[in-house]
Motif scaffolding. Structure first.
Motif, PDB file in Angstrom:
ATOM      1  N   MET A  80      -5.119  -2.596   6.772  1.00 18.92           N
ATOM      2  CA  MET A  80      -3.779  -2.376   5.750  1.00 18.92           C
ATOM      3  C   MET A  80      -4.533  -1.469   4.638  1.00 18.92           C
ATOM      4  N   TYR A  87      -1.980   6.290   2.567  1.00 20.93           N
ATOM      5  CA  TYR A  87      -0.673   6.858   2.091  1.00 20.93           C
ATOM      6  C   TYR A  87      -1.134   7.398   0.377  1.00 20.93           C
ATOM      7  N   ILE A  97       3.509   3.821   7.061  1.00 20.17           N
ATOM      8  CA  ILE A  97       3.250   2.388   6.681  1.00 20.17           C
ATOM      9  C   ILE A  97       4.142   1.466   7.353  1.00 20.17           C
ATOM     10  N   MET A  98       5.620   1.890   7.465  1.00 18.77           N
ATOM     11  CA  MET A  98       6.500   0.897   8.177  1.00 18.77           C
ATOM     12  C   MET A  98       6.063   0.470   9.700  1.00 18.77           C
ATOM     13  N   PRO A 134       9.925  -4.923  -2.158  1.00 19.69           N
ATOM     14  CA  PRO A 134       9.878  -5.327  -0.630  1.00 19.69           C
ATOM     15  C   PRO A 134       8.669  -5.688   0.005  1.00 19.69           C
ATOM     16  N   HIS A 135       7.680  -5.801  -0.975  1.00 21.56           N
ATOM     17  CA  HIS A 135       6.124  -5.716  -0.344  1.00 21.56           C
ATOM     18  C   HIS A 135       5.979  -7.300  -0.080  1.00 21.56           C
ATOM     19  N   ASP A 136       6.035  -7.898   1.253  1.00 24.18           N
ATOM     20  CA  ASP A 136       5.990  -9.253   1.345  1.00 24.18           C
ATOM     21  C   ASP A 136       4.593  -9.572   2.343  1.00 24.18           C
ATOM     22  N   GLY A 138       1.520  -9.533   1.960  1.00 24.15           N
ATOM     23  CA  GLY A 138       0.401 -10.592   1.407  1.00 24.15           C
ATOM     24  C   GLY A 138       0.914 -11.889   0.999  1.00 24.15           C
ATOM     25  N   THR A 180       4.271 -12.616  -6.000  1.00 22.62           N
ATOM     26  CA  THR A 180       3.570 -11.339  -5.471  1.00 22.62           C
ATOM     27  C   THR A 180       4.503 -10.217  -5.871  1.00 22.62           C
ATOM     28  N   MET A 183       4.257  -3.568  -6.981  1.00 17.28           N
ATOM     29  CA  MET A 183       4.890  -2.419  -7.775  1.00 17.28           C
ATOM     30  C   MET A 183       4.718  -2.429  -9.181  1.00 17.28           C
ATOM     31  N   THR A 184       4.730  -1.415  -9.957  1.00 16.87           N
ATOM     32  CA  THR A 184       4.433  -1.555 -11.346  1.00 16.87           C
ATOM     33  C   THR A 184       6.007  -1.709 -11.876  1.00 16.87           C
ATOM     34  N   ALA A 209      -0.044 -12.611  -7.794  1.00 17.47           N
ATOM     35  CA  ALA A 209      -0.974 -11.885  -7.227  1.00 17.47           C
ATOM     36  C   ALA A 209      -0.116 -10.617  -6.719  1.00 17.47           C
ATOM     37  N   GLY A 210      -0.714  -9.723  -5.936  1.00 16.31           N
ATOM     38  CA  GLY A 210      -0.394  -8.394  -5.605  1.00 16.31           C
ATOM     39  C   GLY A 210      -1.066  -7.402  -6.537  1.00 16.31           C
ATOM     40  N   ALA A 230      -5.470 -13.958  -0.653  1.00 17.34           N
ATOM     41  CA  ALA A 230      -4.573 -15.104   0.134  1.00 17.34           C
ATOM     42  C   ALA A 230      -5.250 -16.312   0.168  1.00 17.34           C
TER      43      ALA A 230
HETATM   44  C1  B12 Z   1       2.953  -1.754   3.425  1.00 19.58           C
HETATM   45  C2  B12 Z   1       3.554  -0.805   2.509  1.00 19.58           C
HETATM   46  C3  B12 Z   1       4.691  -0.990   2.259  1.00 19.58           C
HETATM   47  C4  B12 Z   1       5.943  -1.247   3.135  1.00 19.58           C
HETATM   48  C5  B12 Z   1       6.163  -2.844   3.096  1.00 19.58           C
HETATM   49  C6  B12 Z   1       6.154  -3.763   4.235  1.00 19.58           C
HETATM   50  C7  B12 Z   1       6.158  -5.167   3.902  1.00 19.58           C
HETATM   51  N1  B12 Z   1       6.934  -5.870   4.852  1.00 19.58           N
HETATM   52  O1  B12 Z   1       5.482  -5.672   3.101  1.00 19.58           O
HETATM   53  C8  B12 Z   1       7.161  -0.584   3.143  1.00 19.58           C
HETATM   54  C9  B12 Z   1       7.085   0.719   4.130  1.00 19.58           C
HETATM   55  C10 B12 Z   1       8.429  -1.273   3.100  1.00 19.58           C
HETATM   56  C11 B12 Z   1       6.730   0.266   1.642  1.00 19.58           C
HETATM   57  C12 B12 Z   1       7.865   0.684   1.041  1.00 19.58           C
HETATM   58  C13 B12 Z   1       7.624   1.348  -0.096  1.00 19.58           C
HETATM   59  N2  B12 Z   1       6.330   1.315  -0.928  1.00 19.58           N
HETATM   60 CO1  B12 Z   1       4.588   0.541  -0.187  1.00 19.58          CO
HETATM   61  N3  B12 Z   1       3.142   0.077   0.253  1.00 19.58           N
HETATM   62  C14 B12 Z   1       2.583  -0.517   1.486  1.00 19.58           C
HETATM   63  C15 B12 Z   1       0.980  -0.549   1.230  1.00 19.58           C
HETATM   64  C16 B12 Z   1       0.587   0.686   2.211  1.00 19.58           C
HETATM   65  C17 B12 Z   1       0.273  -1.652   1.820  1.00 19.58           C
HETATM   66  C18 B12 Z   1       0.837  -2.943   1.068  1.00 19.58           C
HETATM   67  C19 B12 Z   1      -0.035  -4.154   1.834  1.00 19.58           C
HETATM   68  O2  B12 Z   1       0.953  -5.008   2.538  1.00 19.58           O
HETATM   69  N4  B12 Z   1      -1.288  -4.514   1.830  1.00 19.58           N
HETATM   70  C20 B12 Z   1      -1.814  -5.541   2.427  1.00 19.58           C
HETATM   71  C21 B12 Z   1      -1.545  -6.967   1.643  1.00 19.58           C
HETATM   72  C22 B12 Z   1      -2.195  -8.005   2.463  1.00 19.58           C
HETATM   73  O3  B12 Z   1      -1.908  -7.059   0.493  1.00 19.58           O
HETATM   74  P1  B12 Z   1      -1.218  -7.766  -0.802  1.00 19.58           P
HETATM   75  O4  B12 Z   1       0.117  -7.919  -0.583  1.00 19.58           O
HETATM   76  O5  B12 Z   1      -1.658  -6.944  -2.199  1.00 19.58           O
HETATM   77  O6  B12 Z   1      -1.980  -9.158  -0.762  1.00 19.58           O
HETATM   78  C23 B12 Z   1      -2.849  -9.666  -1.014  1.00 19.58           C
HETATM   79  C24 B12 Z   1      -3.524 -10.252  -2.334  1.00 19.58           C
HETATM   80  O7  B12 Z   1      -2.665  -9.487  -3.461  1.00 19.58           O
HETATM   81  C25 B12 Z   1      -3.263 -11.535  -2.141  1.00 19.58           C
HETATM   82  N5  B12 Z   1      -1.894 -11.959  -2.187  1.00 19.58           N
HETATM   83  C26 B12 Z   1      -0.489 -11.531  -2.034  1.00 19.58           C
HETATM   84  N6  B12 Z   1       0.475 -12.501  -2.396  1.00 19.58           N
HETATM   85  C27 B12 Z   1      -0.371 -13.602  -2.695  1.00 19.58           C
HETATM   86  C28 B12 Z   1       0.252 -15.053  -2.913  1.00 19.58           C
HETATM   87  C29 B12 Z   1      -0.540 -15.960  -3.242  1.00 19.58           C
HETATM   88  C30 B12 Z   1      -0.195 -17.408  -3.390  1.00 19.58           C
HETATM   89  C31 B12 Z   1      -1.944 -15.675  -3.235  1.00 19.58           C
HETATM   90  C32 B12 Z   1      -2.966 -16.821  -3.423  1.00 19.58           C
HETATM   91  C33 B12 Z   1      -2.555 -14.408  -2.938  1.00 19.58           C
HETATM   92  C34 B12 Z   1      -1.583 -13.411  -2.754  1.00 19.58           C
HETATM   93  O8  B12 Z   1      -3.654 -11.721  -0.815  1.00 19.58           O
HETATM   94  C35 B12 Z   1      -3.572 -10.534  -0.197  1.00 19.58           C
HETATM   95  C36 B12 Z   1      -5.034 -10.312   0.412  1.00 19.58           C
HETATM   96  O9  B12 Z   1      -5.692 -11.482   0.908  1.00 19.58           O
HETATM   97  C37 B12 Z   1       0.997  -0.229  -0.236  1.00 19.58           C
HETATM   98  C38 B12 Z   1      -0.659   0.409  -0.656  1.00 19.58           C
HETATM   99  C39 B12 Z   1      -1.591  -0.508  -1.248  1.00 19.58           C
HETATM  100  N7  B12 Z   1      -2.583   0.048  -1.585  1.00 19.58           N
HETATM  101  O10 B12 Z   1      -1.353  -1.566  -1.445  1.00 19.58           O
HETATM  102  C40 B12 Z   1       1.878   0.575  -0.450  1.00 19.58           C
HETATM  103  C41 B12 Z   1       2.519   0.470  -2.187  1.00 19.58           C
HETATM  104  C42 B12 Z   1       2.536  -1.005  -2.619  1.00 19.58           C
HETATM  105  N8  B12 Z   1       3.788   0.913  -1.890  1.00 19.58           N
HETATM  106  C43 B12 Z   1       4.263   1.646  -2.835  1.00 19.58           C
HETATM  107  C44 B12 Z   1       5.666   2.474  -2.960  1.00 19.58           C
HETATM  108  C45 B12 Z   1       5.701   3.237  -4.092  1.00 19.58           C
HETATM  109  C46 B12 Z   1       6.577   2.165  -2.008  1.00 19.58           C
HETATM  110  C47 B12 Z   1       8.116   2.557  -1.984  1.00 19.58           C
HETATM  111  C48 B12 Z   1       8.804   2.713  -3.577  1.00 19.58           C
HETATM  112  C49 B12 Z   1       8.100   4.127  -1.364  1.00 19.58           C
HETATM  113  C50 B12 Z   1       9.143   4.902  -1.486  1.00 19.58           C
HETATM  114  N9  B12 Z   1       8.965   5.815  -2.188  1.00 19.58           N
HETATM  115  O11 B12 Z   1      10.380   4.607  -1.116  1.00 19.58           O
HETATM  116  C51 B12 Z   1       8.705   1.793  -1.021  1.00 19.58           C
HETATM  117  C52 B12 Z   1       9.684   0.371  -1.609  1.00 19.58           C
HETATM  118  C53 B12 Z   1      11.121   0.856  -1.787  1.00 19.58           C
HETATM  119  C54 B12 Z   1      11.697  -0.244  -2.222  1.00 19.58           C
HETATM  120  N10 B12 Z   1      11.861  -0.531  -3.604  1.00 19.58           N
HETATM  121  O12 B12 Z   1      12.407  -0.985  -1.342  1.00 19.58           O
HETATM  122  C55 B12 Z   1       3.167   1.724  -3.822  1.00 19.58           C
HETATM  123  C56 B12 Z   1       3.386   1.143  -5.244  1.00 19.58           C
HETATM  124  C57 B12 Z   1       3.072   1.892  -6.609  1.00 19.58           C
HETATM  125  C58 B12 Z   1       3.344   1.122  -7.837  1.00 19.58           C
HETATM  126  N11 B12 Z   1       2.310   1.189  -8.598  1.00 19.58           N
HETATM  127  O13 B12 Z   1       4.398   0.786  -8.181  1.00 19.58           O
HETATM  128  C59 B12 Z   1       1.843   1.618  -3.023  1.00 19.58           C
HETATM  129  C60 B12 Z   1       0.798   1.056  -3.979  1.00 19.58           C
HETATM  130  C61 B12 Z   1       1.316   2.913  -2.566  1.00 19.58           C
HETATM  131  C62 B12 Z   1       1.036   3.768  -3.330  1.00 19.58           C
HETATM  132  N12 B12 Z   1      -0.335   4.160  -3.527  1.00 19.58           N
HETATM  133  O14 B12 Z   1       1.608   4.642  -4.086  1.00 19.58           O
HETATM  134  N13 B12 Z   1       5.498  -0.228   1.395  1.00 19.58           N
END
Ligand code: B12
Length: 261
Positions: A80, A87, A97-98, A134-136, A138, A180, A183-184, A209-210, A230
């Protein structure tokens, strides 16, 4: 008569995404970031190349030689990360990504089957993804790991209004609440939640987080405790159950995360 001489047709009828398209290939970027281990590499590749069916089989293979937490952390999450990079560079678009998210979901589900859930709960965590976000993925992984470590989870899902989180915490009285935000535009919900909890006289560690947040931001408001992996959730919940408040957790954060306490 219209004079058509001198018009440059180069930019006419070219789809904007083709014009924006990067010349770099996904394979070139992925090759630099994929895990070295062949089994984990296949797991990560199935995420990168959106193989939402094949990933179930590659996860099963990986689970024969390693635990589910390693498969998630060193395989699925690495995949991921690469999708995020692609992306960010304009090589992948939203549909990619979806599909990758779907593959991720299937892979995590397969790992969950190998995780045990304790019958006696050590404590309860209320979890949510910030309002408007919507990012769930993690959050779901963190919920799975908390459950497999013996904690009950009240999972409020994604895009959860600030007021609902506060009301749920007041009702459930958990040991921790988690948020979590990727998004900024959504991370500003966290200080609001902290403020409203304190207004109601509720004090508990609020694990945030996030990708949108960092430790400096999370520690800029009361109750906030940062997590970037996580698997840290269980450690933080354990300390909360032991009676550590957010200030003590912050003070010991480095040692806790290094596994020294
Ligand atoms: C997958 C993804 C999506 C999927 C989400 C699916 C889903 N069910 O989550 C979909 C396709 C829906 C999506 C949509 C959008 N996305 Co998006 N997406 C991503 C992507 C590629 C990966 C995110 C991810 O899942 N990472 C993997 C997980 C495992 O990471 P994580 O959540 O951070 O979790 C880790 C830690 O944070 C931690 N953690 C998280 N939660 C918790 C909780 C606890 C308790 C603990 C201990 C730890 C913990 O543990 C995990 C690792 O071990 C990111 C890119 C990136 N680099 O992050 C963009 C990203 C987040 N998306 C982005 C954007 C802009 C969007 C959209 C607005 C795009 C659009 N033009 O429409 C839309 C949202 C529209 C809306 N408002 O509804 C941007 C956000 C930019 C910003 N700074 O705001 C990103 C960063 C991409 C980019 N480089 O521009 N997206």
């Amino acid at each position: 008569m219209l004079d058509l001489k001198g018009i440059d047709y180069e930019n006419v009828f070219v789809r904007y995404d083709i014009r924006m398209e990067s010349k770099e290939k996904p394979e070139t970027i992925a090759a630099k970031m994929l895990p070295k281990d062949a089994v984990l590499k296949k797991v990560a590749e199935d995420i990168v190349y959106m193989k939402h069916k094949d990933v179930v089989e590659s996860v099963k293979v990986a689970l024969k030689t390693m635990g589910p937490v390693d498969v998630i952390d060193k395989g699925l999450v690495k995949g991921m990360d690469i999708v995020g990079e692609l992306y960010g560079r304009g090589i992948y678009y939203l549909p990619h990504i979806m599909l990758a998210a779907k593959a991720m979901e299937n892979g995590v589900k397969e790992c969950e089957k190998k995780m045990t859930t304790a019958h006696v709960t050590k404590g309860t965590a209320v979890m949510h993804v910030a309002e408007g976000d919507p990012h769930d993925i993690g959050k779901n992984i963190a919920a799975t790991l908390l459950k497999s470590n013996g904690y009950s989870v009240v999972d409020m899902g994604r895009d959860v209004p600030v007021a609902d989180v506060v009301a749920k915490v007041a009702e459930v009285k958990p040991c921790i609440v988690t948020g979590t935000a990727l998004m900024t535009t959504t991370m500003s919900a966290f200080p609001k939640i902290a403020e409203r909890l304190l207004e109601q006289g509720i004090e508990l560690p609020f694990v945030c987080a996030g990708g949108a947040v960092n430790r400096v931001f999370v520690e800029s408001y009361p109750l906030g405790v940062y997590a970037d992996k996580a698997m840290q959730g269980a450690k933080l919940a354990e300390k909360a159950v032991d009676g550590w408040d957010y200030k003590k957790i912050r003070a010991h954060w480095d040692a806790l995360m290094a596994g020294k306490e």
